[in-house]
Design a protein around this motif. Structure first.
Motif, short mmCIF file in Angstrom:
data_model
loop_
_atom_site.label_atom_id
_atom_site.label_comp_id
_atom_site.label_asym_id
_atom_site.label_seq_id
_atom_site.Cartn_x
_atom_site.Cartn_y
_atom_site.Cartn_z
N ILE A 1 17.50 -31.11 -17.36
CA ILE A 1 16.08 -30.90 -17.61
C ILE A 1 15.26 -30.81 -16.32
N TYR B 1 17.63 -38.63 -27.88
CA TYR B 1 17.66 -38.17 -26.49
C TYR B 1 18.03 -39.35 -25.59
N PHE C 1 10.01 -31.85 -20.55
CA PHE C 1 11.05 -31.78 -21.59
C PHE C 1 10.51 -32.23 -22.94
N GLU D 1 10.18 -30.26 -26.47
CA GLU D 1 10.98 -30.72 -27.60
C GLU D 1 10.14 -31.31 -28.73
#
Length: 420
Positions: free
Chosen positions: A199, A263, A305, A309
């Protein structure tokens, strides 16, 4: 472990300075005070000289040319006493004086090592010893009394050590560098329902990797991050046990990963870890104060990120947890009066953890009540309404208990989330 190896550690004797005795059951760790904003614009850092430290005519050698090492100087005082100088990457800095180096000698002997630090810093981590960089033993007994507050720590530390041609590793905590983290990431992403994604990159160009575990179509997400601060190895161990339980292949974890996407960003500060920093990244900044200004590439990478997301796709960040280490176990949470995506989740989780670990009483402190989001967990709460928590493990918490608490905590969380 060989008999010779066992004898080596059995002969380690603490001398000169003895940590003050503090009864474990009579004093509660006060923890972090209110967090204030500081500048997170990059500042210069001190580069260590890397190589072998030796003195002419002497056959005892020290080296710091490996990932995670910190040794800024070594002076031979007399035939048996050696003084190590340990200094931070820059100042001001949190009192986490990390050190790690190797030592060996031309012929077997016993030496005395004195660890000294820059002015105003105190010794914090009792030395860990290893013959291979993988298996570690503390110089202190497992039942050593806890040190709860920084002002009770000594200014220097002295101990005896038997050395020989076989290298002995000396470190503040067990080494868990980016090499170890990458090996663990490889294991994680090889499991079913798992994948990995870079990322972003650190200031020195090391990849920042997230592992995704679970159902990519799920709108319900949780976030796990760790190692913003380099010396905090016990937090890394807790996170490892926690994450592995979430993806253990049990009926519970399989059901959980069908319903959620997880995550995992296990190493936020690879530069600081590999360079043996006390606290900061290569920009000379505490990453866990940069979640408002986002001046550093590591925190910015996670921000971007999550925007992609969560915010841009309409997903929901239900829960986030940030693993750290400190003087003793403590949880930092958002003020319970402030409600997130799943009210009472944190309170229920902590109370059930206490129920399922006999004799354990969680030490909990509210550390965010609104305002600036300088820390990761406060940013996640304010930005996404996530039920956010900082999970702190004590420097000297027994490693088997760290693993047990991590496993139990993860099992409780899965059950709660599946039944909410």
């Amino acid at each position: 472990m060989t008999r010779e190896y066992i004898r080596l550690y059995a002969t380690v004797v603490i001398t000169a300075l003895v940590l003050p005795a503090v009864a474990q059951n009579t004093k509660v760790f006060k923890g972090q005070s209110a967090i204030r904003g500081v500048s997170t614009v990059s500042r210069p850092v001190q580069r260590q000289w890397k190589g072998v430290f030796s003195q002419k005519g002497d056959d005892v050698f020290f080296r710091n040319d490996f990932p995670g090492a910190r040794l800024n100087g070594m002076v031979k005082v007399n035939d048996t006493l050696y003084t190590a100088l340990i200094t931070s990457e820059n100042t001001p800095v949190n009192g986490s004086p990390w050190y790690a180096f190797k030592v060996w000698a031309g012929k077997p002997r016993e030496i005395t090592l004195k660890l000294t630090y820059q002015q105003g810093s105190r010794h914090r981590y009792p030395p860990k010893l290893s013959k291979d960089g993988n298996t570690w033993t503390s110089v202190e007994a497992g039942d050593a009394k806890k040190i709860f507050e920084e002002d009770s720590l000594p200014g220097e530390y002295q101990f005896k050590l038997k050395v020989s041609k076989d290298t002995t590793w000396v470190a503040a905590q067990e080494l868990f560098t980016s090499k170890h983290a990458n090996a663990w990431l490889k294991e994680l992403k090889s499991k079913p329902k798992s994948s990995a994604e870079i990322i972003g990159y650190s200031r020195l160009g090391k990849p920042l990797t997230v592992v995704k575990m679970g159902n990519p179509a799920s709108k319900k997400r949780i976030l796990i991050i760790g190692r913003q601060h380099p010396p905090e190895v016990t937090g890394q161990y807790a996170m490892k046990a926690f994450v592995e339980t979430l993806n253990a292949g049990t009926a519970l974890s399989s059901q959980f990963l069908n319903d959620y996407l997880v995550y995992v960003i296990p190493l936020m500060n690879p530069d600081g870890v590999d360079n043996g920093n006390w606290r900061h990244n290569d920009g000379g900044i505490d990453l866990n104060r940069d979640w408002d200004a986002f001046n550093q590439p590591e925190s910015s990478a996670v921000r971007d990120f999550l925007k992609k997301e969560i915010a841009d796709k309409g997903n929901q960040l239900i829960f986030s947890i940030d693993f750290h280490s400190t003087q003793d176990d403590i949880y930092y949470r958002v003020d319970p009066k402030m409600k997130g995506n799943m009210p009472n989740l944190i309170s229920d989780w902590l109370s059930k953890t206490q129920e399922q670990i006999p004799g354990y009483v969680p030490n909990v402190k509210a550390l965010y009540s609104g305002g600036g989001t300088f820390t990761a967990f406060s940013y996640f709460f304010k930005q996404y309404g996530t039920e956010a928590l900082v999970y702190e493990i004590g420097d000297n918490t027994p490693r088997d208990f760290i693993k047990h608490k991590g496993e139990v905590s993860a099992q409780i969380l899965m059950n709660l989330l599946l039944n909410k």
